[in-house]
Design a protein around this motif. Structure first.
Motif, PDB file in Angstrom:
ATOM      1  N   ALA A 312       0.849  -1.204   0.000  1.00 30.19           N
ATOM      2  CA  ALA A 312       0.000   0.000   0.000  1.00 30.19           C
ATOM      3  C   ALA A 312       0.876   1.242   0.000  1.00 30.19           C
ATOM      4  O   ALA A 312       2.013   1.202   0.478  1.00 30.19           O
ATOM      5  N   ARG A 313       0.341   2.316  -0.552  1.00 31.24           N
ATOM      6  CA  ARG A 313       1.023   3.614  -0.465  1.00 31.24           C
ATOM      7  C   ARG A 313      -0.015   4.722  -0.377  1.00 31.24           C
ATOM      8  O   ARG A 313      -1.086   4.614  -0.966  1.00 31.24           O
ATOM      9  N   ARG A 314       0.305   5.745   0.386  1.00 30.40           N
ATOM     10  CA  ARG A 314      -0.628   6.882   0.503  1.00 30.40           C
ATOM     11  C   ARG A 314       0.169   8.135   0.880  1.00 30.40           C
ATOM     12  O   ARG A 314       1.228   8.039   1.514  1.00 30.40           O
ATOM     13  N   ILE A 315      -0.369   9.291   0.490  1.00 30.07           N
ATOM     14  CA  ILE A 315       0.231  10.561   0.905  1.00 30.07           C
ATOM     15  C   ILE A 315      -0.293  10.828   2.310  1.00 30.07           C
ATOM     16  O   ILE A 315      -1.509  10.945   2.511  1.00 30.07           O
ATOM     17  N   ILE A 316       0.610  10.938   3.277  1.00 33.91           N
ATOM     18  CA  ILE A 316       0.149  11.093   4.655  1.00 33.91           C
ATOM     19  C   ILE A 316       0.164  12.557   5.093  1.00 33.91           C
ATOM     20  O   ILE A 316      -0.608  12.971   5.954  1.00 33.91           O
ATOM     21  N   GLU A 321       5.177  10.547   1.543  1.00 37.48           N
ATOM     22  CA  GLU A 321       4.420   9.398   1.055  1.00 37.48           C
ATOM     23  C   GLU A 321       4.796   8.169   1.873  1.00 37.48           C
ATOM     24  O   GLU A 321       5.990   7.873   2.067  1.00 37.48           O
ATOM     25  N   GLU A 322       3.754   7.484   2.358  1.00 34.63           N
ATOM     26  CA  GLU A 322       3.971   6.278   3.171  1.00 34.63           C
ATOM     27  C   GLU A 322       3.895   5.043   2.272  1.00 34.63           C
ATOM     28  O   GLU A 322       2.915   4.875   1.551  1.00 34.63           O
ATOM     29  N   THR A 324       3.859   0.950   2.586  1.00 34.90           N
ATOM     30  CA  THR A 324       3.789  -0.162   3.536  1.00 34.90           C
ATOM     31  C   THR A 324       4.278  -1.430   2.832  1.00 34.90           C
ATOM     32  O   THR A 324       3.688  -1.855   1.823  1.00 34.90           O
ATOM     33  N   ARG A 330       6.709   0.283   7.539  1.00 36.05           N
ATOM     34  CA  ARG A 330       6.406   1.507   6.793  1.00 36.05           C
ATOM     35  C   ARG A 330       7.686   2.306   6.503  1.00 36.05           C
ATOM     36  O   ARG A 330       8.519   2.491   7.407  1.00 36.05           O
ATOM     37  N   TYR A 332       8.911   6.011   4.728  1.00 42.40           N
ATOM     38  CA  TYR A 332       8.378   7.310   4.291  1.00 42.40           C
ATOM     39  C   TYR A 332       9.331   7.961   3.292  1.00 42.40           C
ATOM     40  O   TYR A 332      10.501   8.178   3.598  1.00 42.40           O
TER      41      TYR A 332
END
Ligand code: ADE
Length: 419
Positions: A312-316, A321-322, A324, A330, A332
């Motif tokens: 998974a990846r997401r802008i935190i 960007e995180e 996983t 995790r 960053y």
């Protein structure tokens, strides 16, 4: 209005004020602009500049214009443009700008093409993308170019490779090689602005962290020095035995990157090379490790490798960007792996860019005067220009220094006198 492609021309007012603020710290460039206004050394010259579009670059562009040049400016990195500055240059200074923060790669190259429509006699690069584009995709324009300048270490390396293979079609001055450039911009500029980018994007405490710097060139030294000043335990990774030795004697720990990977909290690459933090490093890292780059191109961290092993990846938060990993760990990534000091902060402070861009202005004047005498090579900055900039900077800072007495001059020229 001059030709342009900027994010929002309505930002011009804000940009103008910020340019004015930065210019207060750029007295050397100001004194050059005053002389250029009288002497017009760039009269009739068409300059295409591919630089980070910042408040400091704005002062350089205005100086070249005052000196008689017609300019077209595009960005030297898709993430480094300050949109308010781009707007102000178009609206308030009448300078063509093609740059939008966050533009994709296709738009980035279209903007280079748009800027080149000016048909330049001089090119001004930061990373050699314009020179490279001209030599590969716009060869018809090459015959009109008398010379160029290059701002950064990475660009100089690319251009020297072009010159050595006989591909380079016009002379370039390597501004980066001036002492008044790399000793200050690369070291103190990158040092401060990289910490600024990391801190602005993460708001993490640096004190007590394990801070890994890959590369101990002038940029790496600057970052290491400032991280140490913040109270971090700083680890350096290097491939050059001399630089590694120097880093050791400067008081830093040295180890291979895969060893450092296991213990680092924050990683910064500053090498100019590819896959310095490679795919194999990520599984070794601690949960929550932060990785970023301050070298010119976004190639130093294997981002595709990181993505391929992530579930998974997401802008935190902005510029963070995180990723996983399948293990749940995790990692960053800051600023998409692009130079963090310009992506998440404002680049080097104006006081160092004053000297870098004084070199750019004086080297373009030198190029106009001397291009015919130069070969298709990469040249260093003339010592006279370098010393003059140092003298002007000291003067602006109100610092006086000694001069040699006639007796001392004589002593330095003689070999007879010993103990
Ligand atoms: N490179 C690094 N910092 C910069 C700045 N502030 N302006 C232009 N180019 C830069």
């Amino acid at each position: 209005m001059v030709k342009h492609d900027v994010k929002d021309i309505g930002l011009a007012k804000k940009g103008k004020l910020r340019i004015e603020w930065a210019a207060q710290e750029m007295p050397v460039l100001k004194s050059i602009a005053q002389r250029f206004a009288k002497e017009q050394p760039l009269k009739g010259m068409k300059v295409v500049a591919c630089l980070h579009v910042t408040t400091e670059t704005a002062s350089l562009m205005e100086t070249l214009k005052i000196g008689g040049a017609q300019i077209s400016l595009c960005a030297s990195n898709p993430l480094s443009t300050q949109d308010d500055v781009a707007a102000s240059l178009v609206k308030n200074s009448g300078i063509s700008v093609f740059a939008i923060k966050g533009e994709d790669t296709k738009t980035y190259y279209r903007h280079i093409k748009d800027a080149l429509a000016l048909k330049p006699q001089i090119t001004m690069d930061d990373g050699a993308d314009v020179v490279s584009y001209l030599h590969k995709d716009a060869k018809a324009l090459l015959s009109g170019v008398i010379g160029g300048t290059e701002e950064t270490t990475t660009g100089v390396i690319r251009l020297k490779a072009m010159a050595e293979s006989g591909a380079l079609k016009y002379p370039i001055i390597a501004v980066n090689d001036a002492f008044t450039k790399h000793l200050f911009d690369n070291r103190y500029g990158t040092g401060q602005s990289t910490m600024d980018g990391i801190i602005r994007s993460t708001n993490r405490l640096i004190a007590g962290s394990v801070f890994v710097v890959a590369g101990y060139g002038w940029c790496g030294r600057g970052v290491a020095m400032r991280a140490k000043g913040h109270g971090a335990r700083v680890i350096i990774t290097e491939i050059d035995p001399l630089k590694a030795l120097e880093a050791t004697m400067d008081g830093f720990e040295l180890m291979p990157i895969r060893e450092a990977a296991r213990i680092g909290d924050i990683f910064v690459t500053a090498t100019g090379d590819i896959n310095v933090i490679s795919k194999s490093c990520f599984p070794l890292m601690k949960d929550g490790a932060i990785v970023c780059n301050t070298g010119h191109f976004n190639v130093e961290i294997d981002i595709d490798g990181l993505a391929s092993m992530s579930k998974a990846r997401r802008i935190i938060r902005d510029f963070v960007e995180e990723f996983t990993l399948r293990s749940g760990k995790r990692i960053y990534l800051l600023g998409e792996g692009r130079l963090i000091n310009l992506a998440a902060a404002e680049g080097h402070p104006s006081a160092v860019m004053d000297m870098s861009f004084a070199n750019q202005a004086l080297c373009s004047e030198f190029m106009v005067r001397n291009a015919k005498k130069l070969g298709k090579k990469v040249y260093g900055v003339p010592e006279k220009i370098d010393k003059e900039i140092a003298r002007l900077k000291l003067k602006a800072m109100g610092i006086s220094i000694d001069t040699l007495t006639p007796e001392q001059k004589k002593y330095l020229q003689s070999w007879e006198m010993g103990t």
